[in-house]
Design a protein around this motif. Structure first.
Motif, short mmCIF file in Angstrom:
data_model
loop_
_atom_site.label_atom_id
_atom_site.label_comp_id
_atom_site.label_asym_id
_atom_site.label_seq_id
_atom_site.Cartn_x
_atom_site.Cartn_y
_atom_site.Cartn_z
N GLY A 102 -5.22 3.02 -2.18
CA GLY A 102 -3.82 3.02 -2.60
C GLY A 102 -3.66 2.13 -3.80
O GLY A 102 -4.44 1.21 -4.01
N SER A 103 -2.60 2.40 -4.57
CA SER A 103 -2.40 1.64 -5.80
C SER A 103 -2.05 0.19 -5.48
O SER A 103 -1.78 -0.16 -4.34
CB SER A 103 -1.30 2.28 -6.63
OG SER A 103 -0.18 2.54 -5.80
N LYS B 81 -1.72 -2.52 1.27
CA LYS B 81 -3.00 -2.53 1.98
C LYS B 81 -3.33 -3.91 2.55
O LYS B 81 -3.66 -4.03 3.73
CB LYS B 81 -4.12 -2.08 1.01
CG LYS B 81 -3.84 -0.75 0.32
CD LYS B 81 -4.95 -0.35 -0.63
CE LYS B 81 -5.14 -1.31 -1.80
NZ LYS B 81 -4.05 -1.31 -2.79
N SER C 7 2.36 9.14 -6.57
CA SER C 7 3.09 8.20 -7.42
C SER C 7 4.04 8.92 -8.37
O SER C 7 4.74 8.29 -9.15
CB SER C 7 2.11 7.33 -8.20
OG SER C 7 1.11 8.15 -8.75
N HIS D 210 -10.82 -0.20 -3.76
CA HIS D 210 -10.14 0.49 -4.86
C HIS D 210 -11.06 1.54 -5.45
O HIS D 210 -10.72 2.23 -6.39
CB HIS D 210 -9.72 -0.52 -5.93
CG HIS D 210 -10.89 -1.22 -6.53
ND1 HIS D 210 -11.33 -2.45 -6.08
CD2 HIS D 210 -11.74 -0.86 -7.52
CE1 HIS D 210 -12.40 -2.81 -6.76
NE2 HIS D 210 -12.67 -1.87 -7.63
N TYR E 226 5.86 13.83 -3.36
CA TYR E 226 5.52 12.74 -2.46
C TYR E 226 5.66 13.19 -1.01
O TYR E 226 4.76 13.04 -0.18
CB TYR E 226 6.44 11.56 -2.78
CG TYR E 226 6.36 10.42 -1.82
CD1 TYR E 226 7.23 10.36 -0.75
CD2 TYR E 226 5.41 9.41 -1.99
CE1 TYR E 226 7.17 9.32 0.13
CE2 TYR E 226 5.35 8.37 -1.10
CZ TYR E 226 6.23 8.32 -0.04
OH TYR E 226 6.17 7.28 0.82
N MET F 231 -2.54 4.77 1.11
CA MET F 231 -1.22 4.16 1.26
C MET F 231 -0.47 4.23 -0.06
O MET F 231 -1.06 4.20 -1.15
CB MET F 231 -1.34 2.70 1.69
CG MET F 231 -1.87 2.52 3.09
SD MET F 231 -1.78 0.81 3.62
CE MET F 231 -0.01 0.61 3.82
N HIS F 232 0.85 4.32 0.05
CA HIS F 232 1.68 4.28 -1.14
C HIS F 232 3.04 3.72 -0.75
O HIS F 232 3.66 4.20 0.19
CB HIS F 232 1.82 5.69 -1.73
CG HIS F 232 2.56 5.69 -3.04
ND1 HIS F 232 2.04 5.10 -4.16
CD2 HIS F 232 3.76 6.20 -3.38
CE1 HIS F 232 2.90 5.24 -5.15
NE2 HIS F 232 3.97 5.90 -4.71
N GLU F 233 3.46 2.71 -1.49
CA GLU F 233 4.76 2.09 -1.26
C GLU F 233 5.03 1.82 0.22
O GLU F 233 6.09 2.14 0.74
CB GLU F 233 5.87 2.95 -1.87
CG GLU F 233 5.75 2.96 -3.40
CD GLU F 233 6.84 3.78 -4.07
OE1 GLU F 233 7.50 4.58 -3.36
OE2 GLU F 233 7.01 3.62 -5.29
N ALA G 122 0.58 -1.32 -2.77
CA ALA G 122 0.87 -0.26 -1.79
C ALA G 122 1.07 -0.83 -0.39
O ALA G 122 1.67 -0.19 0.46
CB ALA G 122 -0.26 0.76 -1.78
#
Ligand SMILES: Nc1ncnc2c1ncn2[C@@H]1O[C@H](COP(=O)(O)OP(=O)(O)O)[C@@H](O)[C@H]1O
Ligand SMILES: [Mg+2]
Lengths: 314, 266
Positions: free
Chosen positions: B39-40, B45, B252, B207, B258, B222-224, B43
């Motif tokens: 995830g960015s 993590k 994203s 990553h 999304y 994961m995201h946000e 996110a």
């Protein structure tokens, strides 16, 4: 310098050495800038003087002083771990409170032990030892204390206290309650400081409400001198450095007094020693007093700490 | 083994810095699962791992480990069951203490610390054997201070420390990200070996998307603060890095795609 002055420096270095060990324990091992020290030193002296004046055994007085010192350390620790008071402030609060408590214990600003039985009158009476009695007694006490500390710091508990000072996050992730470890470290450190106060009161033959002022800085100066001379590559060397530092520091003080420096300027000199030592980044780094870092570095750290705390509660 | 049930975590709630780090994370990890988490940045993590470890208390939701509700357990109590390795090699070891002292501290994870000898002779033997398995020559340097080791050596030691008292779950947070590529490969390789040897249930944040698909048996994106993709089995085998990247971009992108990823993913 005459033999008696050298001997005096050695005696003082050993007796104040217990205090330096206490400072080493909190500042260095636990990385906790504990200002309780000034109050705990006088506390040890006050308890000892009053206890002896009540007609008790001077060795019992030593023990009582250590217990009181440990309690003072615990209070500082509880202020920090329980109430989340910053380390520096927690020590200051206890130190200031101890001023009143010490006055209450003594009942007056100064208590004389001149006609009382102390641990030193006992050894001074042994003619066989000549003038060496106090030094030998001091040496004996220091050897016992350093020995006990050396073994303690290598027990499971002692290693956890050291790890708490080194890397709190890591040792917590290994299942250690770091609050408890701080309490243990502060209690031991201040017990040692009070032990020193007790020994010094009996050595000088009096307890004085102001005798603890500046102890922390004297302790730090001694630790810095000792580590510069002896190093701290192993645990044993680090402890040895503390005692050597204490003796060298007291010798330096005797020397400058001999050279005609007024005794009232001593605290200025001591502060300058520490300031100069800390002014060298290399010294600061090598000695690794993380709690004494430049203000900017500290603020960054406390900021981070505050963030952690608020997010925990958040 | 590990169940996260609708976990929310908000930092600085109500303040100007309010930050929702986890918004309803549900994850069931089976015994022996090795889950890679991608995830960015931001996110959630690391927050997820910290919530499992008890560094942060959750705001709502439950954390269940081995059928025990540990949601309200403090970090040092949970630690008995959890091994951790952080991204920064400096964070996982005590620099001023020796290799054997660090390992002895780790071997007693979750046990009371008494006035007993901190390291026994038998333990030294164990440490030597385990260190030899790392293949870094550390077995001959038991009394070297950890501060003198390189980042890679320290991180390898940390992996050993996290697993020497077998944990119920191992948490790795980008633990090779701060190392140079070759050292990173070595540390990852020995991590996988240790995981396989003890069949450790593991959460590993990375990553590196290739690494994420390559390591373990399950990959979570994961995201946000949400889990938007949960891959395992044949579906995961088919997935390529390019697929992951595409999903990543979609996630994203705008809210519509999304949601679609969210649905198709889980
Ligand atoms: N201790 C903290 N205090 C405040 N905000 C935090 C804290 N830890 C993480 N955050 C915020 O929570 C979000 C998720 O962070 P994190 O879990 O570290 O992300 P990741 O590891 O996926 O990069 C980020 O926006 C981050 O800024
Ligand atoms: Mg992270």
């Amino acid at each position: 310098m005459s033999l008696s002055i050298w001997l005096g420096s050695l005696e003082q270095g050993l007796l104040w050495g217990a205090m330096v060990l206490g400072v080493y324990m909190t500042f260095r091992v636990l990385d906790y800038p504990d200002l309780t020290v000034d109050g705990a030193f006088t506390l040890g002296a006050a308890v000892t003087a009053q206890y002896i004046l009540l007609g008790n055994n001077p060795w019992q007085a030593v023990l009582g002083a250590m217990i009181c010192g440990a309690l003072a350390g615990l209070i500082t620790g509880l202020l920090h771990t329980g109430l989340r008071v910053a380390p520096l402030l927690s020590g200051i609060l206890t130190m200031i409170a101890l001023y009143s408590i010490n006055l209450r214990i003594m009942g007056q600003a100064n208590l004389s032990l001149l006609r009382e039985q102390t641990i030193f009158t006992q050894v001074r009476d042994i003619t066989l030892l000549g003038p060496w009695g106090p030094v030998l007694l001091g040496l004996m006490v220091v050897i016992v204390v350093v020995g006990l500390l050396y073994f303690f710091l290598q027990t499971e508990l002692g290693m956890s206290v050291r790890a708490t000072g080194d890397n709190e996050q890591m040792i917590r992730s290994l299942g250690v309650n770091t609050s408890t470890m701080k309490l243990v470290g502060l209690a031991i450190g201040n017990a040692l400081v009070a032990l020193s106060g007790s020994l010094v009161a009996q050595y000088q033959g009096f307890a004085d409400i102001g005798m603890g002022i500046g102890m922390i800085i004297a302790g730090l100066a001694s630790v810095i001198i000792g580590e510069a001379l002896v190093g701290n590559h192993t645990l044993f060397r680090a402890l040895l450095a503390v005692i050597v530092g204490s003796i060298v520091y007291r010798t330096v003080i005797s020397l400058v007094l001999q050279l005609g420096m007024p005794a009232t300027d001593l605290k200025l000199l001591t502060s300058l020693i520490v300031v100069v030592a800390l002014a060298f980044p290399l010294v600061r780094q090598r000695l690794g007093f993380r709690s004494l870092r430049l203000r900017g570095e500290q603020v960054a750290e406390t900021g981070q700490c505050a963030q952690d705390l608020s997010s925990r509660r958040g | 083994m590990l169940k996260l049930d609708n976990v929310h975590k908000i930092f600085h709630p109500g303040g100007v810095n309010e930050k929702v780090a986890l918004r309803g994370v549900t994850l069931h990890v089976r015994p022996g699962d090795v889950v890679t988490i991608i995830g960015s940045n931001g996110a959630g993590k690391s927050t997820l791992l910290n919530v499992v470890a008890g560094v942060y208390e959750v705001d709502t939701g439950k954390v269940i480990l081995d059928n025990q509700d540990i949601t309200r357990w403090p970090e040092h109590i949970r630690a008995a069951h959890i091994g951790r390795v952080f991204q920064d090699p400096l964070r996982g070891t005590a620099a001023s203490m020796t290799i054997e002292e660090n390992l002895a501290l780790a071997l007693r994870r979750g046990r009371p610390r008494r006035l007993r000898r901190g390291i026994t002779q038998a333990e030294r033997q164990l440490f030597k054997e385990r260190l030899a398995l790392l293949g870094l020559g550390l077995e001959d340097r038991l009394t070297t201070r950890v501060g003198l080791l390189s980042g890679g050596q320290r991180q390898a030691l940390t992996v050993l420390m996290a697993t020497i008292a077998t944990p119920k779950i191992l948490l790795l947070d980008e633990h090779t990200a701060a190392l140079d590529p070759r050292t990173a490969a070595t540390v990852l390789e020995l991590t996988e070996r240790i995981i396989a040897r003890h069949r450790l249930t593991t959460l590993m944040v990375t990553h590196n998307l290739a690494q994420a698909l390559h390591t373990g048996n399950r990959t979570v994106m994961m995201h946000e603060g949400r889990i938007i993709l949960d891959l395992y089995g044949p579906e995961r085998e088919k997935t390529t890095v390019a697929d992951l990247l595409k999903m990543f971009e979609q996630a994203s992108g705008n809210a519509f795609t999304y949601d679609r990823v969210l649905l198709s993913g889980s």
